[in-house]
Design a protein around this motif. Structure first.
Motif, PDB file in Angstrom:
ATOM      1  N   LEU A   1       0.821  -1.217   0.000  1.00 58.64           N
ATOM      2  CA  LEU A   1       0.000   0.000   0.000  1.00 58.64           C
ATOM      3  C   LEU A   1       0.854   1.266   0.000  1.00 58.64           C
ATOM      4  N   LEU A   2       1.922   1.253   0.772  1.00 53.57           N
ATOM      5  CA  LEU A   2       2.784   2.432   0.872  1.00 53.57           C
ATOM      6  C   LEU A   2       3.417   2.775  -0.477  1.00 53.57           C
ATOM      7  N   ASN A   3       3.830   1.770  -1.233  1.00 50.79           N
ATOM      8  CA  ASN A   3       4.517   1.986  -2.499  1.00 50.79           C
ATOM      9  C   ASN A   3       3.601   1.880  -3.722  1.00 50.79           C
ATOM     10  N   ALA A   4       2.303   1.904  -3.504  1.00 46.57           N
ATOM     11  CA  ALA A   4       1.357   1.743  -4.612  1.00 46.57           C
ATOM     12  C   ALA A   4       1.256   3.016  -5.437  1.00 46.57           C
ATOM     13  N   SER A   5       1.343   2.847  -6.758  1.00 41.05           N
ATOM     14  CA  SER A   5       1.107   3.969  -7.653  1.00 41.05           C
ATOM     15  C   SER A   5      -0.348   3.971  -8.126  1.00 41.05           C
ATOM     16  N   LYS A   6      -0.969   2.802  -8.172  1.00 44.10           N
ATOM     17  CA  LYS A   6      -2.388   2.664  -8.508  1.00 44.10           C
ATOM     18  C   LYS A   6      -3.031   1.836  -7.412  1.00 44.10           C
ATOM     19  N   LEU A   7      -4.237   2.230  -7.019  1.00 48.82           N
ATOM     20  CA  LEU A   7      -4.927   1.547  -5.939  1.00 48.82           C
ATOM     21  C   LEU A   7      -6.419   1.509  -6.239  1.00 48.82           C
ATOM     22  N   LYS A   8      -6.983   0.308  -6.187  1.00 51.81           N
ATOM     23  CA  LYS A   8      -8.416   0.150  -6.450  1.00 51.81           C
ATOM     24  C   LYS A   8      -8.983  -0.846  -5.441  1.00 51.81           C
ATOM     25  N   ILE A   9      -9.992  -0.416  -4.703  1.00 51.32           N
ATOM     26  CA  ILE A   9     -10.658  -1.271  -3.716  1.00 51.32           C
ATOM     27  C   ILE A   9     -12.017  -1.646  -4.277  1.00 51.32           C
ATOM     28  N   VAL A  10     -12.259  -2.955  -4.425  1.00 53.08           N
ATOM     29  CA  VAL A  10     -13.500  -3.447  -5.017  1.00 53.08           C
ATOM     30  C   VAL A  10     -14.232  -4.294  -3.982  1.00 53.08           C
ATOM     31  N   LYS A  11     -15.509  -3.983  -3.776  1.00 51.07           N
ATOM     32  CA  LYS A  11     -16.309  -4.788  -2.856  1.00 51.07           C
ATOM     33  C   LYS A  11     -16.654  -6.109  -3.524  1.00 51.07           C
ATOM     34  N   SER A  12     -16.647  -7.178  -2.743  1.00 53.38           N
ATOM     35  CA  SER A  12     -17.011  -8.491  -3.274  1.00 53.38           C
ATOM     36  C   SER A  12     -18.459  -8.800  -2.890  1.00 53.38           C
ATOM     37  N   LYS A  13     -18.927  -9.985  -3.264  1.00 56.30           N
ATOM     38  CA  LYS A  13     -20.307 -10.378  -2.943  1.00 56.30           C
ATOM     39  C   LYS A  13     -20.522 -10.443  -1.435  1.00 56.30           C
ATOM     40  N   ASN A  14     -19.502 -10.918  -0.727  1.00 53.02           N
ATOM     41  CA  ASN A  14     -19.570 -10.966   0.728  1.00 53.02           C
ATOM     42  C   ASN A  14     -19.197  -9.583   1.270  1.00 53.02           C
ATOM     43  N   PRO A  15     -20.063  -8.951   2.070  1.00 49.73           N
ATOM     44  CA  PRO A  15     -19.757  -7.593   2.551  1.00 49.73           C
ATOM     45  C   PRO A  15     -18.562  -7.519   3.498  1.00 49.73           C
ATOM     46  N   ASN A  16     -18.102  -8.658   4.008  1.00 49.00           N
ATOM     47  CA  ASN A  16     -16.947  -8.655   4.914  1.00 49.00           C
ATOM     48  C   ASN A  16     -15.614  -8.666   4.182  1.00 49.00           C
ATOM     49  N   PHE A  17     -15.649  -8.864   2.873  1.00 43.98           N
ATOM     50  CA  PHE A  17     -14.410  -8.992   2.120  1.00 43.98           C
ATOM     51  C   PHE A  17     -14.344  -7.964   0.997  1.00 43.98           C
ATOM     52  N   ILE A  18     -13.122  -7.542   0.709  1.00 46.53           N
ATOM     53  CA  ILE A  18     -12.871  -6.682  -0.453  1.00 46.53           C
ATOM     54  C   ILE A  18     -11.787  -7.345  -1.287  1.00 46.53           C
ATOM     55  N   ARG A  19     -11.647  -6.833  -2.492  1.00 44.09           N
ATOM     56  CA  ARG A  19     -10.500  -7.189  -3.330  1.00 44.09           C
ATOM     57  C   ARG A  19      -9.699  -5.915  -3.518  1.00 44.09           C
ATOM     58  N   LEU A  20      -8.414  -6.053  -3.310  1.00 40.80           N
ATOM     59  CA  LEU A  20      -7.520  -4.907  -3.406  1.00 40.80           C
ATOM     60  C   LEU A  20      -6.626  -5.093  -4.621  1.00 40.80           C
ATOM     61  N   TYR A  21      -6.801  -4.230  -5.620  1.00 44.91           N
ATOM     62  CA  TYR A  21      -5.976  -4.250  -6.830  1.00 44.91           C
ATOM     63  C   TYR A  21      -5.013  -3.074  -6.740  1.00 44.91           C
ATOM     64  N   LEU A  22      -3.747  -3.333  -6.989  1.00 45.52           N
ATOM     65  CA  LEU A  22      -2.795  -2.225  -6.977  1.00 45.52           C
ATOM     66  C   LEU A  22      -1.579  -2.530  -7.830  1.00 45.52           C
ATOM     67  N   GLN A  23      -0.903  -1.468  -8.184  1.00 45.95           N
ATOM     68  CA  GLN A  23       0.404  -1.593  -8.812  1.00 45.95           C
ATOM     69  C   GLN A  23       1.369  -0.910  -7.866  1.00 45.95           C
ATOM     70  N   THR A  24       2.435  -1.612  -7.542  1.00 46.87           N
ATOM     71  CA  THR A  24       3.328  -1.154  -6.493  1.00 46.87           C
ATOM     72  C   THR A  24       4.780  -1.378  -6.892  1.00 46.87           C
ATOM     73  N   SER A  25       5.664  -0.736  -6.182  1.00 44.61           N
ATOM     74  CA  SER A  25       7.091  -1.017  -6.405  1.00 44.61           C
ATOM     75  C   SER A  25       7.587  -2.087  -5.429  1.00 44.61           C
ATOM     76  N   ASN A  26       6.713  -2.538  -4.539  1.00 40.84           N
ATOM     77  CA  ASN A  26       7.057  -3.592  -3.588  1.00 40.84           C
ATOM     78  C   ASN A  26       6.824  -4.952  -4.248  1.00 40.84           C
ATOM     79  N   SER A  27       7.885  -5.740  -4.375  1.00 38.43           N
ATOM     80  CA  SER A  27       7.780  -7.048  -5.011  1.00 38.43           C
ATOM     81  C   SER A  27       8.454  -8.109  -4.157  1.00 38.43           C
ATOM     82  N   LEU A  28       7.790  -9.242  -4.030  1.00 39.72           N
ATOM     83  CA  LEU A  28       8.398 -10.374  -3.333  1.00 39.72           C
ATOM     84  C   LEU A  28       9.241 -11.219  -4.284  1.00 39.72           C
TER      85      LEU A  28
END
Length: 162
Positions: free
Chosen positions: A59-86
């Motif tokens: 999250l800290l190194n994200a250049s793009k960030l998109k939070i999408v709600k899923s069918k279950n209200p307790n969960f989200i999907r987090l899409y991002l582009q970041t410079s942090n890579s494992l």
């Protein structure tokens, strides 16, 4: 006359030694159980800290960030582009989501934008199981990350520039 132990003295000493061995075996079993519990707790602590650290740096190194709600209200999907890579990918695309399989918190990292439910990814990591809540609340430039497993909830706040 030779000095030696009587039969009663031998029986008493054998009984005392057997009681001592019995007590020591109980202590050793408790010690093994304690070690097993400590190892399990350490593993959970280490995995939670690793998950928080990776998510935080994503999250800290994200250049793009998109939070999408899923069918279950307790969960989200987090899409991002970041410079942090494992996996040493320059500016990878990353998705964090909760899968249906044991409610596992999954992180996918790839070189191109990720679309779910496609499952042909090279770099998939499972960080936790039995997730009850995975949500990110965004307000202006603040993010509150909230993750709840069976145990204590994990949450942290960060300030993120738009």
């Amino acid at each position: 006359m030779k000095k030696s132990f009587t039969l009663i003295e031998l029986i008493i000493s054998v009984m005392l030694l057997s009681l001592l061995f019995f007590a020591m075996s109980k202590v050793i079993l408790e010690f093994k159980s304690s070690i097993k519990n400590l190892n399990r707790e350490y593993k959970n602590f280490y995995n939670n800290n690793l998950m928080i650290k990776v998510l935080y740096y994503d999250l800290l190194n994200a250049s793009k960030l998109k939070i999408v709600k899923s069918k279950n209200p307790n969960f989200i999907r987090l899409y991002l582009q970041t410079s942090n890579s494992l996996y040493n990918i320059p500016n990878p695309y990353v998705v964090w989501y909760v899968s249906r399989n044991k409610n596992s918190l999954i992180r996918i990292e790839d070189t191109s934008p990720i679309t779910l439910p496609n499952e042909n990814f090279n770099f998939i990591d499972k960080f936790a199981e039995n997730i009850k809540v995975f949500n990110i609340y965004k307000r202006k430039n603040k993010l509150l990350i909230f993750i709840k497993e069976n145990k204590k909830p994990i949450f942290f706040e960060m300030i993120k520039g738009d």
